[in-house]
Design an enzyme around this catalytic site. Structure first.
Site, PDB file in Angstrom:
ATOM      1  N   SER A  60       0.798  -1.230   0.000  1.00 39.73           N
ATOM      2  CA  SER A  60       0.000   0.000   0.000  1.00 39.73           C
ATOM      3  C   SER A  60       0.826   1.273   0.000  1.00 39.73           C
ATOM      4  CB  SER A  60      -0.970  -0.007   1.189  1.00 39.73           C
ATOM      5  OG  SER A  60      -0.256  -0.146   2.399  1.00 39.73           O
ATOM      6  N   CYS A  90      -7.013  -5.867  -0.377  1.00 38.46           N
ATOM      7  CA  CYS A  90      -5.799  -5.857   0.437  1.00 38.46           C
ATOM      8  C   CYS A  90      -5.120  -4.486   0.431  1.00 38.46           C
ATOM      9  CB  CYS A  90      -4.896  -6.996  -0.020  1.00 38.46           C
ATOM     10  SG  CYS A  90      -3.793  -7.548   1.285  1.00 38.46           S
ATOM     11  N   HIS A 182      -7.500 -11.838  -1.140  1.00 43.14           N
ATOM     12  CA  HIS A 182      -7.296 -11.866  -2.591  1.00 43.14           C
ATOM     13  C   HIS A 182      -8.191 -12.911  -3.252  1.00 43.14           C
ATOM     14  CE1 HIS A 182      -3.604  -9.413  -2.541  1.00 43.14           C
ATOM     15  NE2 HIS A 182      -3.442  -9.960  -1.350  1.00 43.14           N
ATOM     16  N   GLU A 184      -8.700 -12.931  -6.362  1.00 43.82           N
ATOM     17  CA  GLU A 184      -8.119 -13.109  -7.709  1.00 43.82           C
ATOM     18  C   GLU A 184      -7.012 -14.164  -7.726  1.00 43.82           C
ATOM     19  OE1 GLU A 184      -7.400 -10.781  -5.647  1.00 43.82           O
ATOM     20  OE2 GLU A 184      -5.273 -10.288  -5.779  1.00 43.82           O
TER      21      GLU A 184
HETATM   22  N1  GLN Z   1       0.788  -5.678   3.757  1.00 43.08           N
HETATM   23  C1  GLN Z   1       0.575  -4.999   2.525  1.00 43.08           C
HETATM   24  C2  GLN Z   1       0.469  -3.502   2.694  1.00 43.08           C
HETATM   25  O1  GLN Z   1       0.613  -2.964   3.732  1.00 43.08           O
HETATM   26  C3  GLN Z   1      -0.675  -5.489   1.829  1.00 43.08           C
HETATM   27  C4  GLN Z   1      -0.490  -6.918   1.367  1.00 43.08           C
HETATM   28  C5  GLN Z   1      -1.284  -7.300   0.188  1.00 43.08           C
HETATM   29  O2  GLN Z   1      -1.803  -6.464  -0.590  1.00 43.08           O
HETATM   30  N2  GLN Z   1      -1.330  -8.589  -0.047  1.00 43.08           N
HETATM   31  O3  GLN Z   1       0.238  -2.837   1.740  1.00 43.08           O
END
Ligand code: GLN
Length: 211
Positions: A60, A90, A182, A184
């Site tokens: 992120s 996510c 996820h 996908e």
């Molecule tokens: N831990 C990740 C984050 O902080 C997110 C993980 C993911 O998108 N699978 O962005």
């Protein structure tokens, strides 16, 4: 001007996939498999005339930096505030959240989803896992969690769709569906199919409104 200008009623929905980083190809594959047309979105103009958008998982803080440096963060925020249907997974959920617990230094969010989300909430023991869960209004779906966030608090207009170990991992706010996991990364197309159907319905409702 309507974001629907130039769309025929029978055409399959056009779904953008934010393509800055992360699980882009997997979402494109699932969307294509359920009959949607797709467009990779990196620049503001690529948001035009979409019926929906997917913001994939990944990291992120990287999504945050890249979306700002490509100039797509603000237009994406405006499109979401304007009601563009969105499926965010996510890191995509974290990008949209109003507030983050354990944000990376300097990490910003679009702030359109009225939740507080905790990054990497499942800890090292459960860093990644797969389970099945009942997603309200969608059905029972397989869910892959990878360094996943949880939603710690929900604000106005946010409906919980699923929880795991007493943690909220899926919510809906208006036209935004936000998943900590996820879909996908599985062969199950239930989530994408429901999302594309919702995008088609939203387009038809908009077309009736402006007719
Ligand atoms: N831990 C990740 C984050 O902080 C997110 C993980 C993911 O998108 N699978 O962005």
């Amino acid at each position: 001007m309507s974001r629907l200008t130039g769309r025929g009623p029978g055409e399959s929905p056009l779904i953008g996939v934010l393509a800055l980083q992360g699980g882009v190809a997997e979402h494109v594959r699932a969307l294509t498999a359920v009959g949607a047309r797709t467009r990779l979105v990196r620049r503001p103009g690529e948001l035009d005339a979409l019926d929906g958008i997917v913001v994939p998982g990944g990291e992120s803080s990287v999504l945050d930096k890249l979306s700002r440096s490509f100039g797509v963060a603000e237009p994406l925020r405006d499109a979401l505030l304007g009601g563009l249907p969105a499926l965010v997974t996510c890191a995509g959920l974290l990008l949209l959240a109003e507030t983050l617990t354990d944000a990376a230094p300097g990490q910003q969010t679009l702030g359109v989803l009225h939740v507080r989300a905790r990054r990497n909430a499942f800890g090292s023991q459960l860093d990644s896992f797969e389970t099945h869960l009942d997603l309200t209004g969608v059905g029972n779906v397989p869910a892959v969690f990878i360094r996943a966030p949880v939603i710690e608090t929900c604000g106005d207009g946010v409906e919980t769709l699923a929880s795991v170990q007493d943690h909220v991992v899926a919510v809906r706010q208006g036209a935004i569906t936000a998943l900590a996991f996820h879909p996908e990364l599985t062969d199950d197309l239930t989530v994408h199919s429901a999302f594309v159907a919702a995008c088609a319905n939203a387009r038809e409702a908009e077309q009736r409104r402006i007719a």
